[in-house]
Design a protein around this motif. Sequence first.
Motif, PDB file in Angstrom:
ATOM      1  N   ASP A 177       5.239   6.142  -3.947  1.00  0.00           N
ATOM      2  CA  ASP A 177       5.511   5.433  -2.700  1.00  0.00           C
ATOM      3  C   ASP A 177       5.396   3.924  -2.907  1.00  0.00           C
ATOM      4  O   ASP A 177       6.250   3.159  -2.461  1.00  0.00           O
ATOM      5  CB  ASP A 177       4.529   5.902  -1.618  1.00  0.00           C
ATOM      6  CG  ASP A 177       4.748   5.237  -0.270  1.00  0.00           C
ATOM      7  OD1 ASP A 177       5.911   4.967   0.096  1.00  0.00           O
ATOM      8  OD2 ASP A 177       3.740   4.997   0.430  1.00  0.00           O
ATOM      9  N   LEU A 178       4.364   3.510  -3.620  1.00  0.00           N
ATOM     10  CA  LEU A 178       4.169   2.087  -3.910  1.00  0.00           C
ATOM     11  C   LEU A 178       5.327   1.530  -4.731  1.00  0.00           C
ATOM     12  O   LEU A 178       5.841   0.447  -4.448  1.00  0.00           O
ATOM     13  CB  LEU A 178       2.843   1.897  -4.659  1.00  0.00           C
ATOM     14  CG  LEU A 178       2.459   0.479  -5.023  1.00  0.00           C
ATOM     15  CD1 LEU A 178       2.264  -0.369  -3.779  1.00  0.00           C
ATOM     16  CD2 LEU A 178       1.178   0.503  -5.844  1.00  0.00           C
ATOM     17  N   ALA A 179       5.771   2.285  -5.724  1.00  0.00           N
ATOM     18  CA  ALA A 179       6.887   1.844  -6.566  1.00  0.00           C
ATOM     19  C   ALA A 179       8.161   1.672  -5.746  1.00  0.00           C
ATOM     20  O   ALA A 179       8.895   0.685  -5.919  1.00  0.00           O
ATOM     21  CB  ALA A 179       7.113   2.840  -7.700  1.00  0.00           C
ATOM     22  N   GLN A 180       8.429   2.592  -4.843  1.00  0.00           N
ATOM     23  CA  GLN A 180       9.621   2.476  -4.000  1.00  0.00           C
ATOM     24  C   GLN A 180       9.549   1.233  -3.120  1.00  0.00           C
ATOM     25  O   GLN A 180      10.549   0.537  -2.933  1.00  0.00           O
ATOM     26  CB  GLN A 180       9.788   3.723  -3.136  1.00  0.00           C
ATOM     27  CG  GLN A 180      10.234   4.936  -3.923  1.00  0.00           C
ATOM     28  CD  GLN A 180      10.434   6.137  -3.026  1.00  0.00           C
ATOM     29  OE1 GLN A 180       9.612   6.440  -2.167  1.00  0.00           O
ATOM     30  NE2 GLN A 180      11.546   6.826  -3.223  1.00  0.00           N
ATOM     31  N   GLN A 181       8.365   0.938  -2.589  1.00  0.00           N
ATOM     32  CA  GLN A 181       8.200  -0.264  -1.769  1.00  0.00           C
ATOM     33  C   GLN A 181       8.412  -1.528  -2.591  1.00  0.00           C
ATOM     34  O   GLN A 181       9.009  -2.498  -2.116  1.00  0.00           O
ATOM     35  CB  GLN A 181       6.805  -0.294  -1.151  1.00  0.00           C
ATOM     36  CG  GLN A 181       6.569   0.759  -0.102  1.00  0.00           C
ATOM     37  CD  GLN A 181       5.174   0.662   0.457  1.00  0.00           C
ATOM     38  OE1 GLN A 181       4.715  -0.417   0.806  1.00  0.00           O
ATOM     39  NE2 GLN A 181       4.495   1.789   0.528  1.00  0.00           N
ATOM     40  N   LEU A 182       7.925  -1.525  -3.832  1.00  0.00           N
ATOM     41  CA  LEU A 182       8.065  -2.695  -4.698  1.00  0.00           C
ATOM     42  C   LEU A 182       9.534  -2.946  -5.038  1.00  0.00           C
ATOM     43  O   LEU A 182      10.006  -4.084  -4.998  1.00  0.00           O
ATOM     44  CB  LEU A 182       7.235  -2.506  -5.965  1.00  0.00           C
ATOM     45  CG  LEU A 182       7.075  -3.708  -6.871  1.00  0.00           C
ATOM     46  CD1 LEU A 182       6.461  -4.887  -6.125  1.00  0.00           C
ATOM     47  CD2 LEU A 182       6.196  -3.329  -8.064  1.00  0.00           C
ATOM     48  N   VAL A 183      10.272  -1.895  -5.336  1.00  0.00           N
ATOM     49  CA  VAL A 183      11.703  -2.034  -5.626  1.00  0.00           C
ATOM     50  C   VAL A 183      12.443  -2.517  -4.379  1.00  0.00           C
ATOM     51  O   VAL A 183      13.311  -3.398  -4.461  1.00  0.00           O
ATOM     52  CB  VAL A 183      12.291  -0.704  -6.147  1.00  0.00           C
ATOM     53  CG1 VAL A 183      13.816  -0.756  -6.192  1.00  0.00           C
ATOM     54  CG2 VAL A 183      11.737  -0.375  -7.521  1.00  0.00           C
ATOM     55  N   ALA A 184      12.092  -1.982  -3.211  1.00  0.00           N
ATOM     56  CA  ALA A 184      12.738  -2.422  -1.967  1.00  0.00           C
ATOM     57  C   ALA A 184      12.448  -3.898  -1.707  1.00  0.00           C
ATOM     58  O   ALA A 184      13.346  -4.643  -1.280  1.00  0.00           O
ATOM     59  CB  ALA A 184      12.259  -1.564  -0.793  1.00  0.00           C
ATOM     60  N   ALA A 185      11.225  -4.341  -1.961  1.00  0.00           N
ATOM     61  CA  ALA A 185      10.881  -5.759  -1.774  1.00  0.00           C
ATOM     62  C   ALA A 185      11.685  -6.637  -2.727  1.00  0.00           C
ATOM     63  O   ALA A 185      12.185  -7.702  -2.333  1.00  0.00           O
ATOM     64  CB  ALA A 185       9.383  -5.972  -1.992  1.00  0.00           C
TER      65      ALA A 185
ATOM     66  N   THR B 143       0.841  -1.196   0.000  1.00  0.00           N
ATOM     67  CA  THR B 143       0.000   0.000   0.000  1.00  0.00           C
ATOM     68  C   THR B 143       0.873   1.242   0.000  1.00  0.00           C
ATOM     69  O   THR B 143       1.727   1.403   0.876  1.00  0.00           O
ATOM     70  CB  THR B 143      -0.925   0.022   1.228  1.00  0.00           C
ATOM     71  OG1 THR B 143      -1.730  -1.155   1.218  1.00  0.00           O
ATOM     72  CG2 THR B 143      -1.829   1.235   1.206  1.00  0.00           C
ATOM     73  N   GLY B 144       0.649   2.104  -0.986  1.00  0.00           N
ATOM     74  CA  GLY B 144       1.350   3.384  -1.051  1.00  0.00           C
ATOM     75  C   GLY B 144       0.413   4.510  -0.656  1.00  0.00           C
ATOM     76  O   GLY B 144      -0.798   4.432  -0.879  1.00  0.00           O
TER      77      GLY B 144
END
Length: 99
Positions: A66-74, A37-38
């Motif tokens: 925000d969602l994209a940054q979380q996806l890249v971090a995952a 969730t972003g």
Amino acid sequence: MPHTAEWEVRLYLFEDEGTTKARAVLDTGNIGGTPLTGHGVAHRNPADTDVPEIGDELAAGRAMHDLAQQLVAAAERDIEGMGAAGTGQDTRPAFGWPL
């Protein structure tokens, strides 16, 4: 080996008194997987004309960022979990509007 997947993103927008909030939810379809969730917010300057679409665009864009940054971090955590080196890329923007 060919691979095809469909991921759904739901975008929710809430506007009240010149503040727009957005929530972008990514469902990857993995059974038992937790959706990402972003969140994004846009504030209208009281001196500006009330144009809700602009607040929607800013808040939605920030939520998706925000969602994209979380996806890249995952993905980077998954890469490192496999024993490989991370991408080494800095995902922070070099310039632009503050989030």
